[in-house]
Write a protein that holds these residues in place. Structure first.
Motif, short mmCIF file in Angstrom:
data_model
loop_
_atom_site.label_atom_id
_atom_site.label_comp_id
_atom_site.label_asym_id
_atom_site.label_seq_id
_atom_site.Cartn_x
_atom_site.Cartn_y
_atom_site.Cartn_z
N ALA A 1 -6.59 10.77 3.00
CA ALA A 1 -6.05 9.64 3.73
C ALA A 1 -4.81 9.07 3.04
O ALA A 1 -3.84 8.67 3.71
CB ALA A 1 -7.12 8.55 3.89
N ILE A 2 -4.84 9.03 1.72
CA ILE A 2 -3.67 8.55 0.96
C ILE A 2 -2.47 9.45 1.22
O ILE A 2 -1.36 8.98 1.47
CB ILE A 2 -3.98 8.50 -0.55
CG1 ILE A 2 -5.09 7.49 -0.83
CG2 ILE A 2 -2.72 8.16 -1.35
CD1 ILE A 2 -5.62 7.55 -2.25
N ARG A 3 -2.70 10.76 1.17
CA ARG A 3 -1.60 11.72 1.41
C ARG A 3 -1.03 11.54 2.82
O ARG A 3 0.19 11.60 3.02
CB ARG A 3 -2.09 13.15 1.21
CG ARG A 3 -2.47 13.50 -0.23
CD ARG A 3 -2.78 15.00 -0.36
NE ARG A 3 -3.31 15.31 -1.68
CZ ARG A 3 -2.55 15.50 -2.77
NH1 ARG A 3 -1.23 15.39 -2.67
NH2 ARG A 3 -3.11 15.78 -3.92
N CYS A 4 -1.91 11.34 3.79
CA CYS A 4 -1.45 11.15 5.17
C CYS A 4 -0.57 9.90 5.28
O CYS A 4 0.48 9.92 5.95
CB CYS A 4 -2.65 11.02 6.10
SG CYS A 4 -3.56 12.56 6.38
N ALA B 1 0.87 3.19 -0.63
CA ALA B 1 -0.20 3.65 0.26
C ALA B 1 -1.56 3.66 -0.45
O ALA B 1 -2.58 3.28 0.15
CB ALA B 1 0.13 5.04 0.79
N ASN B 2 -1.57 4.06 -1.70
CA ASN B 2 -2.81 4.13 -2.47
C ASN B 2 -3.42 2.74 -2.62
O ASN B 2 -4.60 2.51 -2.31
CB ASN B 2 -2.52 4.76 -3.84
CG ASN B 2 -3.80 5.19 -4.56
OD1 ASN B 2 -4.87 4.62 -4.36
ND2 ASN B 2 -3.69 6.20 -5.39
N ASP B 3 -2.62 1.79 -3.07
CA ASP B 3 -3.11 0.43 -3.29
C ASP B 3 -3.56 -0.22 -1.99
O ASP B 3 -4.58 -0.92 -1.95
CB ASP B 3 -2.02 -0.42 -3.96
CG ASP B 3 -1.71 0.04 -5.38
OD1 ASP B 3 -2.54 0.76 -5.96
OD2 ASP B 3 -0.62 -0.32 -5.89
N SER B 4 -2.80 -0.01 -0.93
CA SER B 4 -3.11 -0.64 0.36
C SER B 4 -4.43 -0.13 0.92
O SER B 4 -5.25 -0.91 1.43
CB SER B 4 -1.98 -0.39 1.36
OG SER B 4 -0.78 -0.98 0.93
N LEU B 5 -4.64 1.18 0.84
CA LEU B 5 -5.87 1.76 1.38
C LEU B 5 -7.07 1.35 0.53
O LEU B 5 -8.15 1.08 1.06
CB LEU B 5 -5.75 3.28 1.44
CG LEU B 5 -6.80 3.99 2.29
CD1 LEU B 5 -6.69 3.58 3.75
CD2 LEU B 5 -6.66 5.52 2.17
N LYS B 6 -6.89 1.28 -0.77
CA LYS B 6 -7.96 0.85 -1.67
C LYS B 6 -8.38 -0.59 -1.35
O LYS B 6 -9.57 -0.90 -1.25
CB LYS B 6 -7.49 0.95 -3.12
CG LYS B 6 -8.54 0.53 -4.17
CD LYS B 6 -8.01 0.79 -5.57
CE LYS B 6 -9.05 0.43 -6.63
NZ LYS B 6 -9.29 -1.03 -6.71
N ASP C 1 -6.41 8.51 -8.89
CA ASP C 1 -5.12 8.76 -9.53
C ASP C 1 -4.45 9.96 -8.86
O ASP C 1 -4.71 11.11 -9.20
CB ASP C 1 -5.32 9.03 -11.02
CG ASP C 1 -4.00 9.10 -11.79
OD1 ASP C 1 -2.96 8.79 -11.16
OD2 ASP C 1 -4.01 9.47 -12.97
N LEU C 2 -3.62 9.66 -7.89
CA LEU C 2 -2.96 10.71 -7.11
C LEU C 2 -1.45 10.57 -7.32
O LEU C 2 -0.82 9.67 -6.76
CB LEU C 2 -3.31 10.55 -5.63
CG LEU C 2 -2.84 11.65 -4.68
CD1 LEU C 2 -3.47 12.99 -5.04
CD2 LEU C 2 -3.19 11.29 -3.24
N PRO C 3 -0.86 11.45 -8.13
CA PRO C 3 0.57 11.34 -8.44
C PRO C 3 1.41 11.41 -7.17
O PRO C 3 1.05 12.09 -6.19
CB PRO C 3 0.85 12.55 -9.33
CG PRO C 3 -0.49 12.93 -9.89
CD PRO C 3 -1.48 12.59 -8.81
N GLU C 4 2.53 10.70 -7.18
CA GLU C 4 3.46 10.78 -6.07
C GLU C 4 4.03 12.20 -6.00
O GLU C 4 4.31 12.80 -7.04
CB GLU C 4 4.60 9.78 -6.25
CG GLU C 4 4.18 8.33 -6.13
CD GLU C 4 3.96 7.93 -4.69
OE1 GLU C 4 4.35 8.70 -3.79
OE2 GLU C 4 3.40 6.84 -4.46
N PRO C 5 4.22 12.74 -4.81
CA PRO C 5 4.78 14.08 -4.69
C PRO C 5 6.23 14.11 -5.16
O PRO C 5 6.97 13.15 -4.99
CB PRO C 5 4.68 14.38 -3.18
CG PRO C 5 4.67 13.03 -2.53
CD PRO C 5 3.95 12.13 -3.48
N VAL C 6 6.60 15.23 -5.78
CA VAL C 6 7.97 15.40 -6.24
C VAL C 6 8.86 15.71 -5.05
O VAL C 6 8.53 16.57 -4.23
CB VAL C 6 8.06 16.54 -7.29
CG1 VAL C 6 9.51 16.73 -7.74
CG2 VAL C 6 7.18 16.24 -8.47
N GLU C 7 9.97 14.99 -4.93
CA GLU C 7 10.87 15.22 -3.81
C GLU C 7 11.44 16.62 -3.87
O GLU C 7 11.76 17.13 -4.93
CB GLU C 7 12.02 14.21 -3.84
CG GLU C 7 11.60 12.77 -3.61
CD GLU C 7 11.09 12.56 -2.20
OE1 GLU C 7 11.49 13.33 -1.32
OE2 GLU C 7 10.30 11.63 -1.99
#
Length: 512
Positions: free
Chosen positions: A290-293, A461-466, A487-493
């Motif tokens: 859900a965080i990734r989405c 997104a992580n904080d909001s969903l939590k 702990d889900l690292p932000e994707p590298v651009e």
């Protein structure tokens, strides 16, 4: 049925449509000359059992009146009286009528998310399929069965539904597809001519018109099918290469302020109440997928700048009909609104509907759906007759539901779904998540909509969903609840990766 009885029934329906019959005791608009009306009613229907069917959508009035006429031919010892009432405090009004009047609502049309409230108030009883009727599981989408199931019991009959679908300007895609195919054909002809010239061969070239005729409608249709996005990445890829007409303002635009049009982004990975939306021990909101989405959703703001304070569904749909948008997300009302605009000469394009794209190749999407259903009142003393009519209304009398009301029936009999655009909604509905029924989570949709708005404008997104999950779980448990942080690292651009790769290659080259 005799001609006289048919005329009597038609007269009765006409009187109902004119508002001459009704309860008149609960704030419902009725017009009745008490003594004369009661005498006339007894004369017309004294020999028949009466069922009262309540509903809140005025668009159903003419349709329901026609259904009760046809039902009287099938079951001539029962009359059904449709009663239109306001949707404000609907179940409370039904409860009051059940306890305080003689004209008890025997059955009523209600959205599936209200079934728990109805059941707990004693206003919904388990369905009793008439003898010979097929079980719901054999003739309806699983989504519909889940929508009306509460505590492992079927508490209503699915009638019609609403969900969101992917709407596209077919004319634009046809023009683009034909241009792509012509360019590909011209390139192949040029390559072939060059090869012939290199070999010393000379052939007379076909005229431009003859070459254009080589592109068949079937080939264009196949190219459109290939072009329709299966993922959000496909939308972005198309936006990069699409040479839009001057009037097009956005390739993709939708109402990002309304959770009903956003929910497909996270719908496959958020669980609120289990399969039937009725289990408080099955709440799973905060998770990695859900965080990734939601991160993908947030990134879309970089490509399609949409102001959540300015956007509206009506505005987006109007922009689509004006030819300013190629893709959008729409509910089923778009079908009738577009067709009306076409009839009035205000829509000059062809259009199509398809299932909503997945978030990515790895992350699936699922839209939200609401099922309007027919419930049999627990206080009714005529449950067997009420169940019989409910089956008739939701299965046997839905052939012209869409053409007369614009509502898409859950039961797929008749010709409604011969229309491919309507069929796309049924396919999306079968893949959708039914609106949950739990009273404890009734504010979940408002809070999720707020979270989406904050994430769209930059909140993490992580904080909001939590935070959302902790709020809902605290409501369910009645005490403070804390989620373990994921702990889900932000994707590298992608651009950063390319720069790093180029830098590495340059360093390798320098060493050599």
């Amino acid at each position: 049925m005799t001609l006289k009885r048919r005329l009597v029934m038609i007269l009765a329906v006409a009187l109902l449509a004119g508002g001459l019959y009704g309860t008149g005791r609960l704030g419902i608009l009725v017009q009745r000359d008490d003594e004369e009306a009661e005498v006339e009613e007894d004369t017309l229907f004294g020999h028949r059992d009466t069922l009262y069917l309540w509903y809140t959508d005025e668009a159903l009035t003419d349709y329901l009146n026609s259904v009760v006429v046809s039902y009287s031919e099938y079951q001539d010892d029962v009359r059904v009286v449709p009663v239109y009432t306001s949707g404000l405090e609907y179940l409370e009004t039904i409860n009051q009528a059940s306890l305080q009047t003689e004209e008890v609502p025997d059955l009523y049309i209600v959205s599936n998310d209200s079934l728990e409230k109805a059941y707990l108030a004693g206003l919904a009883s388990e369905v009793r399929m008439p003898q010979g009727a097929l079980p719901m599981e054999q003739i309806l989408p699983e989504t519909a069965v889940r929508a009306v199931t509460y505590r492992d019991k079927q508490m209503a009959y699915p009638f019609y539904f609403e969900t969101s679908c992917f709407l596209y300007n077919k004319t634009y895609l046809e023009d683009w597809a034909r241009a792509q195919l012509e360019a590909q054909r011209d390139l192949e002809i040029a390559e072939e001519s060059q090869e012939q010239a290199d070999n010393g061969e000379v052939e007379e070239n076909a005229s431009g018109e003859e070459l254009a005729a080589d592109i068949s409608d079937e080939a264009v249709a196949a190219k459109i099918e290939e072009t329709l996005p299966h993922t959000i990445d496909d939308i972005l890829a198309f936006a990069d290469v699409y040479d839009a007409p001057e009037q097009v303002e956005a390739v993709f635009k939708w109402d990002v302020s309304d959770i009903f049009y956003n929910y497909f982004i996270v719908g496959n990975y958020i669980d609120v109440g289990g399969a039937s939306g009725d289990r408080s021990d099955s709440i799973h909101i905060y998770n990695e997928e859900a965080i990734r989405c939601l991160r993908v959703y947030q990134d879309l703001n970089q490509f399609f700048s949409i102001d959540t304070k300015e956007i509206s569904y009506d505005g987006v749909l109007q922009d689509f009909m004006d030819g300013k948008i190629v893709y959008t997300v729409a509910t089923s009302d778009a079908l009738s609104r577009i067709e009306k605009a076409r009839e009035e000469g205000e829509f000059a394009y062809e259009y199509g509907m398809s299932m909503l794209p997945d978030v990515s190749e790895q992350l699936r999407s699922s839209s939200l759906s609401v099922t309007q259903c027919v419930a049999v009142n627990g206080y009714s003393t005529q449950k067997e007759m009420a169940n019989d009519f409910a089956v008739y209304l939701t299965q046997y009398a839905t052939a012209d539901l869409y053409t007369r009301t614009g509502k898409l029936p859950v039961y797929a009999g008749g010709t409604t779904y011969d229309n491919p655009n309507a069929a796309a909604f049924l396919e999306e509905y079968a893949n959708s998540v039914p609106m949950p029924k739990m009273l404890e989570t009734s504010n979940f949709w408002v809070q999720l909509e707020i979270a989406f708005a904050k994430i769209w404008t930059g909140d993490d997104a992580n904080d909001s969903l939590k935070a959302l999950s902790e709020q809902i779980m605290s409501q369910i448990l009645g005490e403070a609840y804390t989620e373990e942080y994921i702990d889900l690292p932000e994707p590298v651009e992608e651009e950063e990766e390319t720069v790093e790769a180029e830098g590495s290659a340059a360093e390798d080259g320098g060493d050599e």
